[in-house]
Design a protein around this motif. Structure first.
Motif, PDB file in Angstrom:
ATOM      1  N   LYS A  37      29.861  69.860 -70.837  1.00 44.52           N
ATOM      2  CA  LYS A  37      29.990  69.396 -69.638  1.00 44.52           C
ATOM      3  C   LYS A  37      30.352  70.579 -68.683  1.00 44.52           C
ATOM      4  N   GLU A  38      29.666  70.456 -67.426  1.00 46.90           N
ATOM      5  CA  GLU A  38      30.109  71.492 -66.715  1.00 46.90           C
ATOM      6  C   GLU A  38      31.262  71.135 -66.018  1.00 46.90           C
ATOM      7  N   LEU A  39      32.071  72.091 -65.657  1.00 45.09           N
ATOM      8  CA  LEU A  39      33.381  71.846 -64.839  1.00 45.09           C
ATOM      9  C   LEU A  39      33.013  71.532 -63.440  1.00 45.09           C
ATOM     10  N   ARG A  40      33.708  70.708 -63.100  1.00 40.14           N
ATOM     11  CA  ARG A  40      33.637  69.752 -61.841  1.00 40.14           C
ATOM     12  C   ARG A  40      34.813  70.289 -60.959  1.00 40.14           C
ATOM     13  N   SER A  41      34.873  70.132 -59.447  1.00 41.52           N
ATOM     14  CA  SER A  41      36.148  70.260 -58.690  1.00 41.52           C
ATOM     15  C   SER A  41      36.780  69.003 -59.181  1.00 41.52           C
ATOM     16  N   PHE A  42      38.442  69.282 -58.624  1.00 42.17           N
ATOM     17  CA  PHE A  42      39.053  68.026 -58.710  1.00 42.17           C
ATOM     18  C   PHE A  42      40.200  68.259 -57.907  1.00 42.17           C
ATOM     19  N   ASP A  43      41.013  67.167 -57.430  1.00 46.57           N
ATOM     20  CA  ASP A  43      42.194  67.506 -56.717  1.00 46.57           C
ATOM     21  C   ASP A  43      43.388  68.093 -57.311  1.00 46.57           C
ATOM     22  N   GLU A  44      43.518  69.299 -57.227  1.00 43.62           N
ATOM     23  CA  GLU A  44      44.296  70.346 -57.894  1.00 43.62           C
ATOM     24  C   GLU A  44      45.761  70.152 -57.300  1.00 43.62           C
ATOM     25  N   ASN A 314      40.293  60.836 -70.928  1.00 43.27           N
ATOM     26  CA  ASN A 314      39.335  61.680 -70.184  1.00 43.27           C
ATOM     27  C   ASN A 314      38.087  62.313 -70.735  1.00 43.27           C
ATOM     28  N   ASN A 315      37.043  62.012 -70.270  1.00 42.47           N
ATOM     29  CA  ASN A 315      35.819  62.758 -70.949  1.00 42.47           C
ATOM     30  C   ASN A 315      34.977  63.774 -70.108  1.00 42.47           C
ATOM     31  N   GLU A 316      35.783  64.305 -69.206  1.00 42.02           N
ATOM     32  CA  GLU A 316      35.340  65.113 -68.142  1.00 42.02           C
ATOM     33  C   GLU A 316      35.245  66.455 -68.862  1.00 42.02           C
ATOM     34  N   LEU A 317      35.679  66.888 -70.001  1.00 40.46           N
ATOM     35  CA  LEU A 317      35.463  67.935 -70.818  1.00 40.46           C
ATOM     36  C   LEU A 317      34.946  67.879 -72.053  1.00 40.46           C
ATOM     37  N   GLU A 318      33.874  66.739 -72.037  1.00 35.29           N
ATOM     38  CA  GLU A 318      33.312  66.489 -73.376  1.00 35.29           C
ATOM     39  C   GLU A 318      32.511  67.841 -73.896  1.00 35.29           C
ATOM     40  N   GLY A 339      37.429  79.595 -72.322  1.00 37.81           N
ATOM     41  CA  GLY A 339      38.693  80.439 -71.906  1.00 37.81           C
ATOM     42  C   GLY A 339      39.445  79.855 -71.073  1.00 37.81           C
ATOM     43  N   TYR A 340      39.316  78.500 -70.544  1.00 36.69           N
ATOM     44  CA  TYR A 340      39.820  77.835 -69.563  1.00 36.69           C
ATOM     45  C   TYR A 340      41.114  76.963 -70.010  1.00 36.69           C
ATOM     46  N   VAL A 341      42.082  76.954 -69.216  1.00 37.89           N
ATOM     47  CA  VAL A 341      43.389  76.099 -69.662  1.00 37.89           C
ATOM     48  C   VAL A 341      43.315  74.971 -68.512  1.00 37.89           C
ATOM     49  N   HIS A 342      43.316  74.001 -69.181  1.00 38.82           N
ATOM     50  CA  HIS A 342      43.324  72.619 -68.335  1.00 38.82           C
ATOM     51  C   HIS A 342      44.563  72.050 -68.373  1.00 38.82           C
ATOM     52  N   LEU A 343      45.162  71.377 -67.252  1.00 40.47           N
ATOM     53  CA  LEU A 343      46.373  70.562 -67.263  1.00 40.47           C
ATOM     54  C   LEU A 343      45.786  68.951 -66.862  1.00 40.47           C
ATOM     55  N   GLY A 349      45.800  60.603 -66.622  1.00 41.27           N
ATOM     56  CA  GLY A 349      44.866  61.042 -67.484  1.00 41.27           C
ATOM     57  C   GLY A 349      43.645  61.936 -66.476  1.00 41.27           C
ATOM     58  N   ASN A 350      44.203  62.240 -65.541  1.00 42.17           N
ATOM     59  CA  ASN A 350      43.277  62.970 -64.548  1.00 42.17           C
ATOM     60  C   ASN A 350      43.815  64.224 -64.561  1.00 42.17           C
ATOM     61  N   ILE A 351      42.666  65.447 -64.552  1.00 45.01           N
ATOM     62  CA  ILE A 351      42.705  66.845 -64.236  1.00 45.01           C
ATOM     63  C   ILE A 351      43.611  67.057 -62.906  1.00 45.01           C
ATOM     64  N   VAL A 352      44.572  67.956 -63.217  1.00 44.12           N
ATOM     65  CA  VAL A 352      45.517  67.992 -62.155  1.00 44.12           C
ATOM     66  C   VAL A 352      45.433  69.901 -62.013  1.00 44.12           C
ATOM     67  N   GLY A 353      45.202  70.710 -62.836  1.00 44.71           N
ATOM     68  CA  GLY A 353      45.294  72.091 -62.816  1.00 44.71           C
ATOM     69  C   GLY A 353      44.326  72.836 -63.689  1.00 44.71           C
ATOM     70  N   ARG A 354      43.910  74.038 -63.321  1.00 45.94           N
ATOM     71  CA  ARG A 354      43.101  74.728 -64.411  1.00 45.94           C
ATOM     72  C   ARG A 354      43.291  76.214 -63.766  1.00 45.94           C
ATOM     73  N   THR A 355      43.156  77.222 -64.936  1.00 41.34           N
ATOM     74  CA  THR A 355      42.890  78.510 -64.982  1.00 41.34           C
ATOM     75  C   THR A 355      42.136  79.150 -65.865  1.00 41.34           C
TER      76      THR A 355
END
Length: 389
Positions: A37-44, A314-318, A339-343, A349-355
């Motif tokens: 899955k492509e990474l999508r924008s989220f509420d960081e 959470n299946n956003e990183l499938e 090489g991404y780190v996801h929080l 269960g929602n994505i809250v951070g990424r680098t």
């Protein structure tokens, strides 16, 4: 060869040297043979700030050996596939020592009680003194070691790729006992990691069985089939227990398996408390009463540890080849193949951070201490991140 559209399952296994070479070649491009899955924008709502970074030699190598770092106290220990081991100050990243062993490293590190333990491709187990990296002892086991050696007060228990479990004396490396299991014709690239406590060792095997071994003798106290092979092909019949069993202070044991299930057991007798049909190669993570599992299609699932009921998914990183999960200050932490780190918020269960750490990818699980995250990328970059707020 790079353009072959192999199935998910075939890309996750190793069949002799040819398959290892195939995996290594495909890994060199850093791309799975299926579409993530492509990474999508989220509420960081959480930030990841780099505190320091260091390069650890040549990294995990073409075969991406699972050489995860380890931390004890204020020191983090990391290595590369060629035999370089480094000790770094966990707060500043300043190097405390560096040694180059005369043999390639293949396992994750275990730092405990003043020693650093590791395994090698030629079946050696090495103990290093945490103070200066000098070799305390070396011992030989039956074959290559990919799982981090595990210790209790007396023993260091090592699981080799041929399915043999060897208990060594922690003080001098002398062999105490050996347990041998049957191996199926085809297994995942990797082995389970033993869970060692003072009286017993729990080991997950490539044949889908879980065994409890008496640490006095290595004799099995009980064993049971966690995952049962099914299907016509050897690939379909893969049932490896490739993660590490998780045990709680109240005597519950949680086990994941590939092509199988997540099972909660009563640890002393092996009676099943509940089970859930989730396939996973990774060790589960427990925080409070939540059990977190990264499935083989890279869904992150939170289960109620009391009954196995799914709380959220959470299946956003499938299909992004997520690492095993870690926990940092209210967030679940995973790395991915780019090489991404996801929080992920541990409750919701929602994505809250990424680098992004490095485009070479992240194959080994992050290690955490409070709100601090240490992540080693496949090229060897070791980065320390701080979670805020």
């Amino acid at each position: 060869m790079m353009n072959l559209r192999l199935s998910k399952q075939i890309m996750r296994v190793t069949l002799g040297a040819v398959a290892i070479a195939l995996l290594a070649g495909c890994a060199n491009k850093g791309e799975p043979a299926y579409t993530p899955k492509e990474l999508r924008s989220f509420d960081e709502t959480s930030n990841l700030t780099t505190q320091w970074r260091q390069n650890i030699g040549s990294g995990l190598g073409r075969a991406r050996y699972p050489i995860a770092p380890s931390r004890e106290g204020n020191t983090i220990f990391a290595a590369d596939a060629q035999g370089l081991v480094m000790a770094l100050n966990a707060n500043t990243g300043n190097r405390e020592w560096r040694v180059e062993l005369d043999t390639p490293i293949s396992s994750a590190l275990t730092a405990i009680a003043g020693q650093v333990y590791l395994g090698t491709r030629n079946g050696e187990v090495i103990a290093l003194d945490q103070r200066d990296g000098s070799v305390s002892w070396r011992s030989r086991v039956s074959s290559e070691v990919l799982a981090a050696p595990q210790a209790n007060q007396q023993l260091l228990v090592v699981q080799s790729v041929d399915g043999q479990i060897t208990a060594l004396d922690r003080t001098n490396g002398q062999e105490r006992w050996v347990y041998t299991s049957s191996q199926p014709a085809l297994t995942l690239r990797g082995t389970g990691t033993p869970m060692v406590i003072d009286p017993v060792t729990f080991v997950g095997l490539a044949n889908g069985r879980l065994a409890t071994l008496d640490n006095r003798s290595g004799q099995p106290l009980w064993d049971m089939q966690i995952a049962t092979p099914s299907g016509r092909s050897e690939v379909e019949r893969l049932v490896d227990i490739a993660g590490q069993p998780l045990i709680t202070p109240d005597g519950r044991l949680f086990v994941t398996s590939y092509n199988g299930r997540v099972v909660a057991l009563e640890a002393t007798r092996g009676s099943v408390l509940w089970e859930s049909n989730l396939s996973s190669r990774h060790s589960p993570l427990m925080v409070g009463n939540y059990l977190y599992v990264v499935t083989d299609d890279s869904h992150l699932v939170a289960l109620d540890a009391e009954n196995g009921q799914e709380i959220w998914r959470n299946n956003e990183l499938e299909d992004r080849w997520l690492t095993a999960p870690a926990f940092a200050d209210g967030r679940i932490v995973v790395g991915d193949f780019e090489g991404y780190v996801h929080l992920i918020d541990a409750r919701e269960g929602n994505i809250v951070g990424r680098t992004r750490v490095h485009k070479s990818g992240i194959s080994v699980s992050p290690i955490t201490d409070g709100s601090t995250i240490h992540v080693q990328a496949d090229n060897g970059r070791l980065e320390t991140l701080e979670v805020t707020p």
